[in-house]
Design a protein around this motif. Sequence first.
Motif, PDB file in Angstrom:
ATOM      1  N   ILE A 173     -82.022 -38.195 141.702  1.00 51.37           N
ATOM      2  CA  ILE A 173     -80.638 -37.896 141.320  1.00 51.37           C
ATOM      3  C   ILE A 173     -79.877 -37.203 142.445  1.00 51.37           C
ATOM      4  O   ILE A 173     -78.667 -36.981 142.348  1.00 51.37           O
ATOM      5  CB  ILE A 173     -80.588 -37.031 140.048  1.00 51.37           C
ATOM      6  N   ARG A 174     -80.606 -36.801 143.528  1.00 51.63           N
ATOM      7  CA  ARG A 174     -80.004 -36.215 144.731  1.00 51.63           C
ATOM      8  C   ARG A 174     -79.187 -34.964 144.420  1.00 51.63           C
ATOM      9  O   ARG A 174     -78.042 -34.818 144.852  1.00 51.63           O
ATOM     10  CB  ARG A 174     -79.140 -37.265 145.437  1.00 51.63           C
ATOM     11  N   LEU A 175     -79.816 -34.061 143.665  1.00 51.54           N
ATOM     12  CA  LEU A 175     -79.161 -32.808 143.301  1.00 51.54           C
ATOM     13  C   LEU A 175     -80.098 -31.638 143.577  1.00 51.54           C
ATOM     14  O   LEU A 175     -81.319 -31.807 143.636  1.00 51.54           O
ATOM     15  CB  LEU A 175     -78.758 -32.820 141.824  1.00 51.54           C
ATOM     16  N   PRO A 176     -79.558 -30.409 143.728  1.00 54.27           N
ATOM     17  CA  PRO A 176     -80.390 -29.219 143.988  1.00 54.27           C
ATOM     18  C   PRO A 176     -81.280 -28.855 142.810  1.00 54.27           C
ATOM     19  O   PRO A 176     -81.242 -29.487 141.745  1.00 54.27           O
ATOM     20  CB  PRO A 176     -79.353 -28.119 144.271  1.00 54.27           C
ATOM     21  N   ASP A 177     -82.050 -27.781 142.995  1.00 57.03           N
ATOM     22  CA  ASP A 177     -83.081 -27.411 142.033  1.00 57.03           C
ATOM     23  C   ASP A 177     -82.537 -27.036 140.672  1.00 57.03           C
ATOM     24  O   ASP A 177     -83.030 -27.499 139.635  1.00 57.03           O
ATOM     25  CB  ASP A 177     -83.941 -26.269 142.592  1.00 57.03           C
ATOM     26  N   ASP A 178     -81.508 -26.175 140.612  1.00 58.20           N
ATOM     27  CA  ASP A 178     -80.999 -25.756 139.302  1.00 58.20           C
ATOM     28  C   ASP A 178     -80.314 -26.906 138.570  1.00 58.20           C
ATOM     29  O   ASP A 178     -80.398 -27.012 137.339  1.00 58.20           O
ATOM     30  CB  ASP A 178     -80.065 -24.548 139.417  1.00 58.20           C
ATOM     31  N   CYS A 179     -79.668 -27.800 139.323  1.00 60.72           N
ATOM     32  CA  CYS A 179     -79.060 -28.978 138.700  1.00 60.72           C
ATOM     33  C   CYS A 179     -80.135 -29.913 138.141  1.00 60.72           C
ATOM     34  O   CYS A 179     -79.968 -30.496 137.062  1.00 60.72           O
ATOM     35  CB  CYS A 179     -78.203 -29.727 139.706  1.00 60.72           C
ATOM     36  N   THR A 180     -81.239 -30.034 138.871  1.00 57.13           N
ATOM     37  CA  THR A 180     -82.332 -30.896 138.411  1.00 57.13           C
ATOM     38  C   THR A 180     -82.952 -30.353 137.134  1.00 57.13           C
ATOM     39  O   THR A 180     -83.321 -31.119 136.229  1.00 57.13           O
ATOM     40  CB  THR A 180     -83.395 -31.027 139.511  1.00 57.13           C
ATOM     41  N   ILE A 181     -83.075 -29.021 137.034  1.00 61.21           N
ATOM     42  CA  ILE A 181     -83.565 -28.406 135.791  1.00 61.21           C
ATOM     43  C   ILE A 181     -82.669 -28.821 134.623  1.00 61.21           C
ATOM     44  O   ILE A 181     -83.140 -29.239 133.563  1.00 61.21           O
ATOM     45  CB  ILE A 181     -83.609 -26.880 135.923  1.00 61.21           C
ATOM     46  N   GLY A 182     -81.357 -28.691 134.818  1.00 61.28           N
ATOM     47  CA  GLY A 182     -80.417 -29.070 133.764  1.00 61.28           C
ATOM     48  C   GLY A 182     -80.481 -30.547 133.429  1.00 61.28           C
ATOM     49  O   GLY A 182     -80.367 -30.934 132.269  1.00 61.28           O
ATOM     50  N   TYR A 183     -80.681 -31.384 134.444  1.00 58.97           N
ATOM     51  CA  TYR A 183     -80.768 -32.828 134.212  1.00 58.97           C
ATOM     52  C   TYR A 183     -81.983 -33.176 133.349  1.00 58.97           C
ATOM     53  O   TYR A 183     -81.880 -33.944 132.387  1.00 58.97           O
ATOM     54  CB  TYR A 183     -80.851 -33.552 135.554  1.00 58.97           C
ATOM     55  N   ILE A 184     -83.140 -32.595 133.683  1.00 58.84           N
ATOM     56  CA  ILE A 184     -84.353 -32.893 132.920  1.00 58.84           C
ATOM     57  C   ILE A 184     -84.191 -32.450 131.468  1.00 58.84           C
ATOM     58  O   ILE A 184     -84.542 -33.179 130.531  1.00 58.84           O
ATOM     59  CB  ILE A 184     -85.571 -32.206 133.560  1.00 58.84           C
ATOM     60  N   ILE A 185     -83.631 -31.247 131.271  1.00 58.82           N
ATOM     61  CA  ILE A 185     -83.543 -30.686 129.922  1.00 58.82           C
ATOM     62  C   ILE A 185     -82.441 -31.355 129.099  1.00 58.82           C
ATOM     63  O   ILE A 185     -82.665 -31.780 127.963  1.00 58.82           O
ATOM     64  CB  ILE A 185     -83.336 -29.170 129.988  1.00 58.82           C
ATOM     65  N   GLU A 186     -81.241 -31.448 129.658  1.00 59.52           N
ATOM     66  CA  GLU A 186     -80.115 -31.966 128.871  1.00 59.52           C
ATOM     67  C   GLU A 186     -80.070 -33.490 128.839  1.00 59.52           C
ATOM     68  O   GLU A 186     -79.876 -34.085 127.778  1.00 59.52           O
ATOM     69  CB  GLU A 186     -78.794 -31.418 129.431  1.00 59.52           C
ATOM     70  N   ALA A 187     -80.247 -34.132 130.003  1.00 62.41           N
ATOM     71  CA  ALA A 187     -80.077 -35.585 130.058  1.00 62.41           C
ATOM     72  C   ALA A 187     -81.316 -36.335 129.591  1.00 62.41           C
ATOM     73  O   ALA A 187     -81.200 -37.346 128.892  1.00 62.41           O
ATOM     74  CB  ALA A 187     -79.702 -36.011 131.472  1.00 62.41           C
ATOM     75  N   LEU A 188     -82.508 -35.863 129.974  1.00 59.56           N
ATOM     76  CA  LEU A 188     -83.729 -36.585 129.632  1.00 59.56           C
ATOM     77  C   LEU A 188     -84.310 -36.138 128.297  1.00 59.56           C
ATOM     78  O   LEU A 188     -84.685 -36.965 127.468  1.00 59.56           O
ATOM     79  CB  LEU A 188     -84.770 -36.419 130.748  1.00 59.56           C
ATOM     80  N   LEU A 189     -84.391 -34.817 128.080  1.00 59.19           N
ATOM     81  CA  LEU A 189     -84.967 -34.304 126.835  1.00 59.19           C
ATOM     82  C   LEU A 189     -83.929 -34.101 125.742  1.00 59.19           C
ATOM     83  O   LEU A 189     -84.284 -33.841 124.591  1.00 59.19           O
ATOM     84  CB  LEU A 189     -85.696 -32.982 127.104  1.00 59.19           C
ATOM     85  N   GLU A 190     -82.647 -34.180 126.094  1.00 60.78           N
ATOM     86  CA  GLU A 190     -81.539 -34.046 125.143  1.00 60.78           C
ATOM     87  C   GLU A 190     -81.574 -32.710 124.406  1.00 60.78           C
ATOM     88  O   GLU A 190     -81.360 -32.639 123.200  1.00 60.78           O
ATOM     89  CB  GLU A 190     -81.548 -35.224 124.150  1.00 60.78           C
ATOM     90  N   VAL A 191     -81.865 -31.657 125.150  1.00 65.71           N
ATOM     91  CA  VAL A 191     -81.814 -30.287 124.627  1.00 65.71           C
ATOM     92  C   VAL A 191     -80.629 -29.585 125.281  1.00 65.71           C
ATOM     93  O   VAL A 191     -80.498 -29.574 126.507  1.00 65.71           O
ATOM     94  CB  VAL A 191     -83.119 -29.519 124.933  1.00 65.71           C
ATOM     95  N   ALA A 192     -79.770 -29.003 124.472  1.00 58.66           N
ATOM     96  CA  ALA A 192     -78.541 -28.405 124.990  1.00 58.66           C
ATOM     97  C   ALA A 192     -78.801 -27.038 125.611  1.00 58.66           C
ATOM     98  O   ALA A 192     -79.623 -26.257 125.130  1.00 58.66           O
ATOM     99  CB  ALA A 192     -77.513 -28.268 123.873  1.00 58.66           C
ATOM    100  N   LEU A 193     -78.101 -26.761 126.691  1.00 58.06           N
ATOM    101  CA  LEU A 193     -78.111 -25.438 127.304  1.00 58.06           C
ATOM    102  C   LEU A 193     -77.421 -24.450 126.378  1.00 58.06           C
ATOM    103  O   LEU A 193     -76.338 -24.714 125.859  1.00 58.06           O
ATOM    104  CB  LEU A 193     -77.385 -25.479 128.653  1.00 58.06           C
ATOM    105  N   THR A 194     -78.045 -23.303 126.146  1.00 58.19           N
ATOM    106  CA  THR A 194     -77.415 -22.219 125.401  1.00 58.19           C
ATOM    107  C   THR A 194     -76.664 -21.344 126.408  1.00 58.19           C
ATOM    108  O   THR A 194     -77.276 -20.651 127.213  1.00 58.19           O
ATOM    109  CB  THR A 194     -78.444 -21.374 124.640  1.00 58.19           C
ATOM    110  N   HIS A 195     -75.352 -21.409 126.371  1.00 60.25           N
ATOM    111  CA  HIS A 195     -74.526 -20.680 127.326  1.00 60.25           C
ATOM    112  C   HIS A 195     -74.519 -19.188 126.970  1.00 60.25           C
ATOM    113  O   HIS A 195     -74.358 -18.818 125.817  1.00 60.25           O
ATOM    114  CB  HIS A 195     -73.094 -21.211 127.318  1.00 60.25           C
ATOM    115  N   THR A 196     -74.680 -18.347 127.964  1.00 61.72           N
ATOM    116  CA  THR A 196     -74.625 -16.910 127.751  1.00 61.72           C
ATOM    117  C   THR A 196     -73.908 -16.245 128.912  1.00 61.72           C
ATOM    118  O   THR A 196     -74.041 -16.670 130.061  1.00 61.72           O
ATOM    119  CB  THR A 196     -76.034 -16.303 127.590  1.00 61.72           C
TER     120      THR A 196
END
Length: 370
Positions: free
Chosen positions: A273-296
């Motif tokens: 996906i050619r993105l940095p580490d924190d973006c890749t974390i979000g991609y795996i969780i939100e896009a692949l696993l379909e788990v939403a980020l809890t904003h705080t």
Amino acid sequence: MHIASVGVSKFCFLFSLAFCGLLLLLIPALQPLPRQVDLPKPRPQARPAQVGTSEGLGKPIKTEISRNSYPKTGKGVRRIPERGIGGPQEYRSHDKLELKDIFIAVKTTRKYHKSRLELLIQTWVSQAKEQTFIFTDGDDKELQMRTGANIINTNCSAAHTRQALCCKMSVEYDKFIESQRKWFCHVDDDNYVILPSLLRLLSSYHHSQDVYLGRPSLDHPIEAAERVKSDGSVSVKFWFATGGAGFCISRGLALKMSPWASLGNFISTAEKIRLPDDCTIGYIIEALLEVALTHTHLFHSHLENLQKLPIDTVLEQVTLSYGGFENRRNVVGVVGGFSLAEDPTRFKTVHCLLYPDTEWCPKLKPRHRN
């Protein structure tokens, strides 16, 4: 004479028909009445037991979770809905969490060991040495021996590139999985972690739930080409928590990330996906696993205006940061025993407010009565 005989025959025929019809009508009435069968009586219904009592006898049941037993998580945090008895198990089973259950990963580089890392080891890391693991790109035996810190050489590049950052994050993830701990929290080397607040926040959830906690650096989801599930001809949108403010992931969710994150897979996923580490974390969780980020809003990076943070809420936050070379004045506005020249990051001041008995903290002089 013949005509009279014919008339008599017709009369007899009609009389026979009438008599047969009368018999048909009388047959049901002449039959004996059927024997009446007793129908089964309905079973008496048991009186339902009252909620909160033992077997409906009025003896109270002691429950571990009550409406007031959910820890307070502070402003800006999505709370777990309060459910009564009989609600879903994930809402009724919260972690009885201790600091030893948390794996705190600090990402740094060899050139910042002196200027940044020593400050962290002197302050908040000193309160969580066994829970904190420092991921860097070079050996520092002297610092490790002097401070007792858990310093891990990832053997990744010291460059601040996407590949180097993802290499370190890959090692962080694998080390956390090996640790068997309940929570994975990542911070940078310019973050101060307020441990009591972190413990209180994570205790609001259960480590077996799918929990991804953090603060986005953008006000909108990021968009990237989908090259894991498709050929990149379509795009995908997702939120990610910025690593500069820190984020936390439950063990239950981290284990589900394994196909795209473990044993070097994190690096290959990031390259696709050619993105940095924190973006890749979000991609795996939100896009692949379909788990939403809890904003705080309890996590803070140097990218925001830290002086706007109300002074009376500073110690309730989870992470703090400070400005870099371009904006050294971007620090939290706390006051204490250190001047701005003595404590330009304000980390020492925050630490002494949290742990006033620390040996190097200024002691408040007792007031003399007139």
